[in-house]
Scaffold this active site. Structure first.
Site, PDB file in Angstrom:
ATOM      1  N   GLY A 197      43.197  43.335 -47.005  1.00  0.00           N
ATOM      2  CA  GLY A 197      42.884  44.478 -46.148  1.00  0.00           C
ATOM      3  C   GLY A 197      43.930  44.631 -45.066  1.00  0.00           C
TER       4      GLY A 197
ATOM      5  N   ALA B 221      44.756  46.862 -41.328  1.00  0.00           N
ATOM      6  CA  ALA B 221      44.296  47.753 -40.266  1.00  0.00           C
ATOM      7  C   ALA B 221      45.509  48.186 -39.439  1.00  0.00           C
ATOM      8  CB  ALA B 221      43.267  47.043 -39.392  1.00  0.00           C
ATOM      9  N   SER B 222      45.246  48.887 -38.365  1.00  0.00           N
ATOM     10  CA  SER B 222      46.339  49.438 -37.573  1.00  0.00           C
ATOM     11  C   SER B 222      47.183  48.364 -36.907  1.00  0.00           C
ATOM     12  CB  SER B 222      45.789  50.388 -36.514  1.00  0.00           C
ATOM     13  OG  SER B 222      44.835  49.730 -35.697  1.00  0.00           O
ATOM     14  N   LEU B 223      46.556  47.239 -36.518  1.00  0.00           N
ATOM     15  CA  LEU B 223      47.272  46.209 -35.786  1.00  0.00           C
ATOM     16  C   LEU B 223      47.561  44.961 -36.610  1.00  0.00           C
ATOM     17  CD1 LEU B 223      45.377  46.297 -32.343  1.00  0.00           C
ATOM     18  CD2 LEU B 223      47.367  47.632 -33.070  1.00  0.00           C
ATOM     19  N   ALA B 224      46.834  44.761 -37.699  1.00  0.00           N
ATOM     20  CA  ALA B 224      46.974  43.503 -38.441  1.00  0.00           C
ATOM     21  C   ALA B 224      46.567  43.686 -39.887  1.00  0.00           C
ATOM     22  CB  ALA B 224      46.106  42.424 -37.788  1.00  0.00           C
ATOM     23  N   GLN B 225      46.832  42.644 -40.677  1.00  0.00           N
ATOM     24  CA  GLN B 225      46.357  42.600 -42.058  1.00  0.00           C
ATOM     25  C   GLN B 225      45.838  41.196 -42.337  1.00  0.00           C
ATOM     26  OE1 GLN B 225      50.137  43.880 -43.646  1.00  0.00           O
ATOM     27  NE2 GLN B 225      50.542  41.858 -44.554  1.00  0.00           N
ATOM     28  N   VAL B 226      45.018  41.066 -43.381  1.00  0.00           N
ATOM     29  CA  VAL B 226      44.354  39.798 -43.669  1.00  0.00           C
ATOM     30  C   VAL B 226      44.730  39.311 -45.066  1.00  0.00           C
ATOM     31  CG1 VAL B 226      42.133  38.621 -43.930  1.00  0.00           C
ATOM     32  CG2 VAL B 226      42.426  40.342 -42.141  1.00  0.00           C
TER      33      VAL B 226
ATOM     34  N   LYS C 293      44.510  36.186 -40.521  1.00  0.00           N
ATOM     35  CA  LYS C 293      44.790  37.487 -39.910  1.00  0.00           C
ATOM     36  C   LYS C 293      46.158  37.415 -39.247  1.00  0.00           C
ATOM     37  CE  LYS C 293      42.890  40.807 -36.571  1.00  0.00           C
ATOM     38  NZ  LYS C 293      41.748  41.102 -35.667  1.00  0.00           N
TER      39      LYS C 293
ATOM     40  N   ASP D  84      34.090  47.219 -30.301  1.00  0.00           N
ATOM     41  CA  ASP D  84      34.700  47.996 -31.388  1.00  0.00           C
ATOM     42  C   ASP D  84      33.914  47.825 -32.685  1.00  0.00           C
ATOM     43  OD1 ASP D  84      36.565  49.710 -32.469  1.00  0.00           O
ATOM     44  OD2 ASP D  84      38.019  48.138 -32.927  1.00  0.00           O
TER      45      ASP D  84
END
Length: 574
Positions: free
Chosen positions: A197, A199-204, A219, A352
């Site tokens: 996955g 996201a805007s700031l990170a990936q996993v 992460k 959030d």
């Protein structure tokens, strides 16, 4: 480096590790770790920060030549990046100026403005996609602001919710070496190169720990963020300041202010690890909802290693129904979790809670619940001051009881809301038409009501709402955001009881908070056994139990109706 141990990292730098995992893996990591160094906040050197500020202000190639002599490529990319933002900003401002001066009938003017909204939104969307970085996060936030922005904007930005940038494995490997001093292969037996996955700031990424063989989720922050965040924040501030200057009635600078305040925390994964441990500890003995928070192994500024816990989206109705998971129970569990965060004594508030940060899984072992709710992404937390908790509780009790006089009083106490602003504030915190709020906020929200609210905010009310949100305290903005996101999650579950049961759970928390305040006040006046204090105590306890008894009886009644297949009824007056 066959015999590598995580403790070897201590020779390079200091990490952060949760106490439980430290005990379990003391052979690997032998001291508490902490990587949140001030020296690396946002990265970059002084000359580069000065350069990015100037580029954001001018957006000219001349500025780049003068100040980016150290890194020509960075300078070129920065000018290109700034140029996209400033060009879109200038064209859109001019586009709106023309559209707002459009002559013709009311319908023709409205159509022209809608077309302008769509053009500008698509223009900004392209910039967000091209620049990436925090512009993706900003676009995601704007897509959820349907209470504030025209539908042409919010719908256009929806693709940003699911299409986030993916950093290459090579760039992630370079970041590991830079931050830990070791390649990924020295830290993990296995590390999936493709993230599960982003996201805007990170990936996993999924990985396997050395020695223990435990499956973990790693992460990692997008490596490019360190380079571009200072410039992108400057561009964001400049854009909103320009919009305020050109269109004074639409002051959205509070958005960039909030982002500038929260982003450093969200980018500090060591802090996120500490937040996760704190939240897990707080909810360890909480039995009213099946909340699960992944264990944290170790964390650094840009890397966080956690227990791997997989689940389905909360709005995956097919998964819920096929596993006999009651949607109403899921809705009630969510209500308890987030009300506990808002009203609990010393509780950490997750700020959030969107759909991507929550998951659900089947649990066949628990007697009370047959599911678990998994909470991810602990980068942004707050703890509410006690007085705000109490005034907010009184405000909601007044809302549920349709007591307009007390609604106005506690709205003023909580957020400084004037009588003139109150109808708009009441609609903002409840997501309901003000006329409904003053009658029964716990009724179902019809499509007609949603359309009326959308149309109202498309007119003069939008200016008033923008001004209102710019004046309320930052902590209230975060509560409003949490309310809005959880309300959206609840509606997506399509429960049989609608908002009734969740409002009853809210009322129970509010009633308890007010009772605890009354007990504290009584205790300040001497012994509880004094006749006057004893009378006060009996009165406070009686008021509290009156609400508790009504809610308990009504919840049992609703459960019976649900079993018999009847629809929900309105909540009784408290």
């Amino acid at each position: 480096m066959k015999g590598f141990r995580a403790s070897a990292l201590l020779s390079q730098s200091s990490l952060w590790t949760c106490r439980a995992c430290l005990y379990k893996q003391k052979s690997n990591i032998v001291k508490r770790l902490n990587y949140a160094s001030e020296a690396r906040r946002f990265g970059g050197n002084t000359s580069r920060r000065k350069a990015t500020t100037l580029v954001a202000a001018s957006g000219t190639a001349g500025g780049a030549v003068a100040f980016f002599t150290e890194d020509v490529k960075y300078g070129y990319d920065a000018v290109e990046r700034s140029g996209r933002v400033l060009t879109a900003l200038g064209i859109s401002v001019n586009d709106y100026r023309i559209a707002l001066k459009e002559s013709g009938t009311v319908d023709e003017q409205g159509a022209a403005l809608k077309a302008c909204h769509k053009r500008c939104a698509e223009r900004v969307l392209r910039v967000c996609e091209q620049n990436g970085s925090i512009f993706i996060k900003l676009g995601q936030h704007l897509s959820s602001m349907n209470y504030l922005l025209p539908v042409e904007w919010t719908e256009t930005f929806i693709p940003l919710q699911d299409h986030c940038p993916v950093s290459s494995y090579e760039s992630v490997q370079e970041m590991f070496i830079k931050d830990t001093g070791y390649p990924i292969t020295n830290l993990f037996d296995h590390f999936d190169e493709q993230p599960i996955g982003s996201a805007s700031l990170a990936q996993v990424h999924i990985a396997t720990m050395k020695d223990t063989g435990q499956k973990v989720a790693v992460k990692v922050q997008h490596p490019a963020l360190e380079q571009w965040v200072p410039l992108d924040m400057a561009l964001t501030r400049f854009s909103f300041a320009t919009l305020k200057y050109v269109f004074p009635d639409y002051d959205l600078t509070w958005l960039s202010d909030e982002m500038e305040f929260s982003l450093p925390q969200e980018l500090d994964f060591a802090l996120e690890g500490q937040n996760a441990v704190r939240a897990k500890e707080y909810f360890r003995n909480y039995k009213d909802a099946p909340l699960v928070i992944p264990n944290v192994m170790w964390g650094m500024k840009r890397i966080l290693v956690m227990e791997y816990l997989a689940g389905h989206r909360l709005d995956d109705l097919q998964f819920l129904d096929s596993n006999n998971i009651d949607r109403d129970e899921v809705s009630a569990a969510l209500a308890r979790i987030f009300n506990e965060m808002i009203f609990g004594d010393g509780a950490p508030l997750h700020c959030d809670p969107h759909g991507g940060n929550l998951a659900i899984r089947k649990n066949g072992k628990s007697r009370r619940f047959n599911f678990d709710i998994i909470l991810y992404d602990h980068g942004l937390y707050r703890e509410l001051p006690k007085q705000i908790q109490r005034d907010y509780a009184k405000l909601w009790l007044a809302v549920i009881d349709a007591d307009e006089k007390n609604m106005r009083k506690y709205a003023r106490d909580v957020a400084g809301i004037t009588d003139e602003q109150f109808p708009l504030f009441a609609s903002a915190i409840t997501g309901r038409d003000y006329r409904v709020v003053t009658k029964s906020v716990v009724s179902f929200r019809s499509d007609h009501e949603k359309d009326e609210i959308s149309d109202a905010f498309g007119g003069d009310l939008l200016q008033q709402l923008v001004k209102l949100l710019g004046s309320v305290p930052r902590i209230i903005l975060l509560i409003l955001k949490t309310n809005d996101l959880t309300r959206s999650l609840d509606e997506n579950l399509h429960t049989r009881q609608g908002p009734m049961r969740t409002f009853m759970i809210l009322a129970r928390y509010c009633s308890r908070t007010v009772f605890e305040e009354q007990m504290e006040i009584i205790g300040q006046h001497g012994s509880m056994l004094w006749p006057r204090n004893l009378i006060r105590l009996v009165g406070a306890w009686g008021s509290y139990m009156r609400v508790e008894l009504k809610l308990s009886l009504y919840e049992s009644y609703l459960s019976l109706r649900r079993v018999l297949g009847f629809s929900a009824m309105a909540v009784p007056t408290l």
